[in-house]
Enzyme design. Structure first.
Site, PDB file in Angstrom:
ATOM      1  N   TYR A   1      16.526  31.996  55.090  1.00 55.33           N
ATOM      2  CA  TYR A   1      15.154  32.524  55.019  1.00 55.33           C
ATOM      3  C   TYR A   1      14.663  33.056  56.366  1.00 55.33           C
ATOM      4  O   TYR A   1      13.460  33.297  56.515  1.00 55.33           O
ATOM      5  CB  TYR A   1      14.179  31.412  54.596  1.00 55.33           C
ATOM      6  CG  TYR A   1      14.481  30.726  53.286  1.00 55.33           C
ATOM      7  CD1 TYR A   1      14.414  31.420  52.068  1.00 55.33           C
ATOM      8  CD2 TYR A   1      14.788  29.369  53.240  1.00 55.33           C
ATOM      9  CE1 TYR A   1      14.651  30.770  50.867  1.00 55.33           C
ATOM     10  CE2 TYR A   1      15.025  28.719  52.038  1.00 55.33           C
ATOM     11  CZ  TYR A   1      14.962  29.429  50.858  1.00 55.33           C
ATOM     12  OH  TYR A   1      15.190  28.774  49.671  1.00 55.33           O
TER      13      TYR A   1
ATOM     14  N   GLY B   1       5.139  21.232  47.157  1.00 58.61           N
ATOM     15  CA  GLY B   1       6.393  20.612  47.575  1.00 58.61           C
ATOM     16  C   GLY B   1       6.393  20.507  49.088  1.00 58.61           C
ATOM     17  O   GLY B   1       6.142  19.464  49.687  1.00 58.61           O
TER      18      GLY B   1
ATOM     19  N   CYS C   1      32.701  27.716  60.067  1.00 57.56           N
ATOM     20  CA  CYS C   1      33.519  28.890  60.324  1.00 57.56           C
ATOM     21  C   CYS C   1      32.824  30.197  59.987  1.00 57.56           C
ATOM     22  O   CYS C   1      33.459  31.148  59.563  1.00 57.56           O
ATOM     23  CB  CYS C   1      34.791  28.795  59.506  1.00 57.56           C
ATOM     24  SG  CYS C   1      34.400  29.006  57.770  1.00 57.56           S
ATOM     25  N   GLU C   2      31.485  30.213  60.097  1.00 50.10           N
ATOM     26  CA  GLU C   2      30.724  31.434  59.872  1.00 50.10           C
ATOM     27  C   GLU C   2      29.596  31.416  60.862  1.00 50.10           C
ATOM     28  O   GLU C   2      29.265  30.375  61.411  1.00 50.10           O
ATOM     29  CB  GLU C   2      30.089  31.434  58.472  1.00 50.10           C
ATOM     30  CG  GLU C   2      31.034  31.813  57.384  1.00 50.10           C
ATOM     31  CD  GLU C   2      30.305  31.961  56.061  1.00 50.10           C
ATOM     32  OE1 GLU C   2      29.360  32.762  55.996  1.00 50.10           O
ATOM     33  OE2 GLU C   2      30.688  31.272  55.125  1.00 50.10           O
TER      34      GLU C   2
HETATM   35  C1  LIG Z   1       9.305  25.677  44.289  1.00 44.81           C
HETATM   36  C2  LIG Z   1       8.194  25.435  43.358  1.00 44.81           C
HETATM   37  C3  LIG Z   1       7.063  24.726  43.781  1.00 44.81           C
HETATM   38  C4  LIG Z   1       6.878  24.207  45.191  1.00 44.81           C
HETATM   39  O1  LIG Z   1       6.880  25.182  46.166  1.00 44.81           O
HETATM   40  P1  LIG Z   1       6.526  24.752  47.682  1.00 44.81           P
HETATM   41  O2  LIG Z   1       6.584  26.027  48.432  1.00 44.81           O
HETATM   42  O3  LIG Z   1       7.552  23.786  48.131  1.00 44.81           O
HETATM   43  O4  LIG Z   1       5.152  24.145  47.646  1.00 44.81           O
HETATM   44  C5  LIG Z   1       6.088  24.467  42.837  1.00 44.81           C
HETATM   45  N1  LIG Z   1       6.191  24.895  41.559  1.00 44.81           N
HETATM   46  C6  LIG Z   1       7.271  25.581  41.127  1.00 44.81           C
HETATM   47  C7  LIG Z   1       7.344  26.011  39.723  1.00 44.81           C
HETATM   48  C8  LIG Z   1       8.287  25.883  42.005  1.00 44.81           C
HETATM   49  O5  LIG Z   1       9.350  26.574  41.571  1.00 44.81           O
END
Ligand SMILES: *Cc1c(COP(=O)(O)O)cnc(C)c1O
Length: 400
Positions: free
Chosen positions: A304, A263, A330-331
């Site tokens: 994070y 991702g 407001c935080e």
């Molecule tokens: C969140 C997730 C990803 C992607 O994670 P990244 O850190 O954005 O690469 C892939 N597979 C599953 C099942 C996830 O929950």
């Protein structure tokens, strides 16, 4: 077009579309995808974009045009992927903690499913038997990832069927003649060490022989990108070499594909979040620069402890001073503590780099603020891909 949008380009785009604004560079997304396919150069390897990191349809289309598949975390993401034009056989649904009805719906849409609990697998087997092959998500009991909130494979994690329940898993599969075609593990996010994926494959070696219908193993995503210049990040060439070597070292995997679900790796660096400075506040300890945003738009620093590089787009040559960059809600919503930046003045535009993944996607209307607009730069041209909220959006679903 280069791979980084220049401060001048970002400045121009901000002037055209206003702030707060997310801007994405399609070229960078394509480059990242091709880095993966070039590193692996293997037709057994398939990539599924974990679209929860950024689901705008236009982004999905950029990756679809490259031949990438898509990984979804909810039935609505599955529907967005279908809407973007992905074929069901190129859509993977890796669920967690969902109602069985949602799995039935995914089945009716014809997408690939990874089931993540024995309970849902039993229900699935009773209803569909051998008629609809599925994958299972396993919990390998490997600790990986940047911090506990984003680690999913360890022995206290809610994700997947623990590998120590293999016997029960196999018995559910046999009893209902379920065809298990994919074994999935995803150990977390921000993984810099390719060895984590090697370990994952090694855990699977013991499990593979129990599933004669297997067609693929799925190692999830979580490839780390650098947020600071000196940050470690995953070396995809080394990852490819190690994973393929381990994979090919064993006869068991001869006819299997390897799947990944990146991702952040694909979209993080393509994204820029541009804000404008509302207020400067000098205190004895700190100079605060308050921008027209907050954790309602970019939650990663507060949630994070994430670091995002920041630049002053409108005064890049100013004298460097330290600022604490905060938002307008407001935080406590600090984006950066004591950050050296070229002199910041009220009205200056500040850009947060590396904001493509889990940026807009995790935004909310907290404090009844509008969500930001999104712009895509593609083939040298910028275009709006999501309008900024307007007041009616806040009332849209309220019943008077
Ligand atoms: C969140 C997730 C990803 C992607 O994670 P990244 O850190 O954005 O690469 C892939 N597979 C599953 C099942 C996830 O929950």
């Amino acid at each position: 077009m280069g791979n980084e949008l220049s401060p001048e380009q970002l400045n121009e785009i901000a002037n055209e579309y206003g702030t707060p604004l997310y801007v994405y560079n399609a070229d960078k997304i394509v480059t990242q995808y091709r880095r993966l396919t070039t590193a692996f150069q293997n037709d057994k390897v398939r990539f599924f974009y974990a679209c929860k990191s950024l689901t705008n349809i236009n982004i999905l289309k950029v990756l679809k045009a490259e031949g990438c598949n898509v990984d979804c975390s909810s039935i609505n993401e599955v529907k967005l992927a279908l809407y973007a034009g992905f074929e069901p056989q190129n859509i993977l649904y890796t669920s967690n903690g969902i109602a069985f009805a949602e799995i039935e719906e995914a089945q009716s849409l014809g997408v690939i499913i990874n089931i993540d609990s024995l309970s849902n697998l039993k229900k699935f087997g009773e209803k569909f038997g051998s008629s609809y092959p599925v994958g299972v998500r396993l919990r390998p009991n490997i600790m990986a990832g940047g911090n506990l909130k984003i680690s999913t494979g360890h022995d206290k994690s809610k994700f997947g069927i623990p590998v120590d329940q293999l016997e029960e898993l196999v018995s559910v599969v046999k009893k209902n003649q379920i065809q298990i075609t994919n074994l999935h593990i995803h150990t977390g996010s921000d993984i810099k060490d390719p060895e984590v994926f090697v370990k994952g494959i090694e855990v699977l070696f013991d499990i593979i022989p129990h599933f004669p219908h297997l067609k693929s193993i799925d190692l999830g995503g979580g490839f780390k990108v650098a947020y600071k210049e000196e940050d470690p990040f995953i070396n995809v060439e080394e990852l490819a070499e190690k994973v393929l070597h381990t994979f090919e070292s064993n006869e068991l995997t001869k006819d299997l594909q390897i799947w990944f679900e990146p991702g952040k790796f694909l979209v993080s660096e393509s994204g820029y979040f541009i804000t404008q400075v509302n207020v400067l506040k000098e205190t004895s300890a700190t100079t605060f620069a308050g921008v027209n945003s907050g954790f309602n738009h970019l939650i990663r620093p507060m949630f994070y402890d994430a670091y995002h590089r920041i630049q002053n787009l409108t005064n890049p040559d100013g004298t460097v001073k330290e600022y604490t960059i905060t938002g307008n809600i407001c935080e406590t919503d600090t984006f950066a503590w004591s950050r050296p930046l070229p002199e910041v003045r009220e009205g200056d535009l500040l850009v947060f780099y590396n904001a493509g993944a889990y940026g807009f996607e995790m935004s909310s209307n907290y404090n009844s603020r509008f969500k930001p607009a999104e712009v895509l730069v593609e083939n040298g041209e910028s275009r709006l891909i999501r309008k900024r909220d307007v007041f009616e959006d806040l009332l849209k679903n309220q019943v008077l």
